[in-house]
Design a protein around this motif. Structure first.
Motif, mmCIF file in Angstrom:
data_model
loop_
_atom_site.group_PDB
_atom_site.id
_atom_site.type_symbol
_atom_site.label_atom_id
_atom_site.label_comp_id
_atom_site.label_asym_id
_atom_site.label_seq_id
_atom_site.Cartn_x
_atom_site.Cartn_y
_atom_site.Cartn_z
ATOM 1 N N GLU A 1 24.884 47.877 99.457
ATOM 2 C CA GLU A 1 23.484 47.824 99.023
ATOM 3 C C GLU A 1 22.973 49.252 98.962
ATOM 4 O OE1 GLU A 1 20.986 44.909 99.500
ATOM 5 O OE2 GLU A 1 22.575 43.417 99.413
ATOM 6 N N VAL A 2 22.561 49.681 97.769
ATOM 7 C CA VAL A 2 22.163 51.072 97.559
ATOM 8 C C VAL A 2 20.834 51.125 96.817
ATOM 9 C CG1 VAL A 2 24.566 51.862 97.526
ATOM 10 C CG2 VAL A 2 23.450 51.216 95.386
ATOM 11 N N ASP A 3 20.196 52.284 96.888
ATOM 12 C CA ASP A 3 18.939 52.485 96.159
ATOM 13 C C ASP A 3 19.216 52.633 94.667
ATOM 14 O OD1 ASP A 3 17.350 52.434 98.443
ATOM 15 O OD2 ASP A 3 17.653 54.573 98.827
ATOM 16 N N GLU A 27 18.908 54.074 90.780
ATOM 17 C CA GLU A 27 18.842 55.435 90.253
ATOM 18 C C GLU A 27 17.952 55.520 89.009
ATOM 19 O OE1 GLU A 27 23.370 56.679 91.628
ATOM 20 O OE2 GLU A 27 22.992 55.940 89.606
ATOM 21 N N TRP A 54 15.382 47.718 87.541
ATOM 22 C CA TRP A 54 16.056 48.747 88.344
ATOM 23 C C TRP A 54 17.556 48.660 88.113
ATOM 24 C CZ3 TRP A 54 12.283 51.557 90.590
ATOM 25 C CH2 TRP A 54 11.068 50.932 90.867
ATOM 26 N N GLU A 79 7.847 49.370 94.651
ATOM 27 C CA GLU A 79 8.937 49.594 95.585
ATOM 28 C C GLU A 79 10.265 49.384 94.870
ATOM 29 O OE1 GLU A 79 8.856 50.699 98.621
ATOM 30 O OE2 GLU A 79 6.677 50.803 98.716
ATOM 31 N N PRO A 80 11.144 50.397 94.838
ATOM 32 C CA PRO A 80 12.443 50.238 94.167
ATOM 33 C C PRO A 80 13.246 49.089 94.772
ATOM 34 C CG PRO A 80 12.011 52.545 94.667
ATOM 35 C CD PRO A 80 10.953 51.751 95.374
ATOM 36 N N GLN A 81 13.874 48.309 93.915
ATOM 37 C CA GLN A 81 14.673 47.170 94.351
ATOM 38 C C GLN A 81 16.103 47.613 94.630
ATOM 39 O OE1 GLN A 81 15.704 44.142 91.457
ATOM 40 N NE2 GLN A 81 15.145 42.540 92.912
ATOM 41 N N ARG A 82 16.578 47.344 95.842
ATOM 42 C CA ARG A 82 17.942 47.715 96.216
ATOM 43 C C ARG A 82 18.950 47.022 95.307
ATOM 44 N NH1 ARG A 82 19.404 51.410 100.165
ATOM 45 N NH2 ARG A 82 20.718 49.957 101.307
ATOM 46 N N GLN A 83 20.026 47.726 94.990
ATOM 47 C CA GLN A 83 21.062 47.217 94.099
ATOM 48 C C GLN A 83 22.318 46.879 94.892
ATOM 49 O OE1 GLN A 83 20.280 47.102 90.407
ATOM 50 N NE2 GLN A 83 18.460 47.074 91.725
#
Length: 226
Positions: free
Chosen positions: A24-26, A28, A130, A205-209
């Motif tokens: 699980e990453v932020d 880009e 995202w 809020e950025p959604q985790r990928q």
């Protein structure tokens, strides 16, 4: 057509395992869709109005400089609106529409830009979507983790037999993909009129990928003493 791998032998028994990874990453990149509309009593006025609104939106997006990684123009249309007139039909008005796509890497500017775009007259904003770049380091990290897990599994099977791995015979990549988290991607849509004051920026809020990778691996082992 590929044939099945040859079986192992008592001198070189084989073990086949699968390695999997899930990270699980932020994100880009944030992608935003902008649809600009216009309406006129004749084709020329609709085109002129659409051109003006499109230029305004493009100038606003470009004013964010390096925060915008990509800006593209998509579909464009001018459509007559027909109305009944006696026994026939006539054109009542013309509707124009053009679609833009913007990709941003600066999420701090994202909320402000989307709000300002949505505040333009006859402008719809969809997104953000995202995602990761195709060459994101996260994909490589997932693949490496999947390989390490495959090796660890194979070692554990060998240790259960009281032996060790001898050689790697095959490593097959089953692919790595970027999968959105459960619950879907958040969307927003606006069609607002122009206002003299700049509206407050949205807090997005950025959604985790989720990045996954799978590999199949085959090893030979030293003959165990059974």
């Amino acid at each position: 057509m590929t044939s099945d791998p040859p079986p192992g032998t008592p001198e070189a028994p084989r073990v086949a395992v699968r390695g999997e990874a899930r990270l699980e990453v932020d994100p880009e990149i944030a992608r935003v869709g902008i649809t600009i509309g216009a309406r006129g009593t004749d084709r020329r006025s609709a085109l002129e109005d659409l051109t003006r609104r499109n230029t305004t939106a493009l100038d606003l997006i470009k004013s964010y400089g390096d925060a915008v990684e990509r800006l593209e123009t998509g579909a464009f249309s001018i459509t007559p609106e027909l109305t009944r007139h006696g026994k026939g039909e006539r054109v009542r008005a013309y509707h124009g529409r053009v679609h833009l796509t913007a990709e941003l890497t600066d999420f701090t500017a994202l909320g402000e830009l989307t709000t300002r775009l949505a505040d333009l007259d006859l402008t719809r904003v969809d997104g953000p979507w995202w995602t990761l770049r195709p060459d994101s380091p996260a994909h490589g990290a997932a693949r490496r983790q999947a390989v390490r897990e495959a090796v660890q599994r194979a070692r554990e099977y060998a240790e259960a037999l009281g032996t060790t791995l001898a050689a790697l015979i095959e490593l097959a990549d089953l692919g790595a993909e970027n999968t959105p988290m459960a619950g879907g991607t958040p969307r927003m849509a606006f069609a607002a009129a122009e206002a003299p004051d700049t509206p407050p920026a949205l807090n997005l809020e950025p959604q985790r990928q989720t990045v996954t990778a799978q590999v199949n691996a085959r090893f030979t082992m030293h003959p165990p003493a059974l």
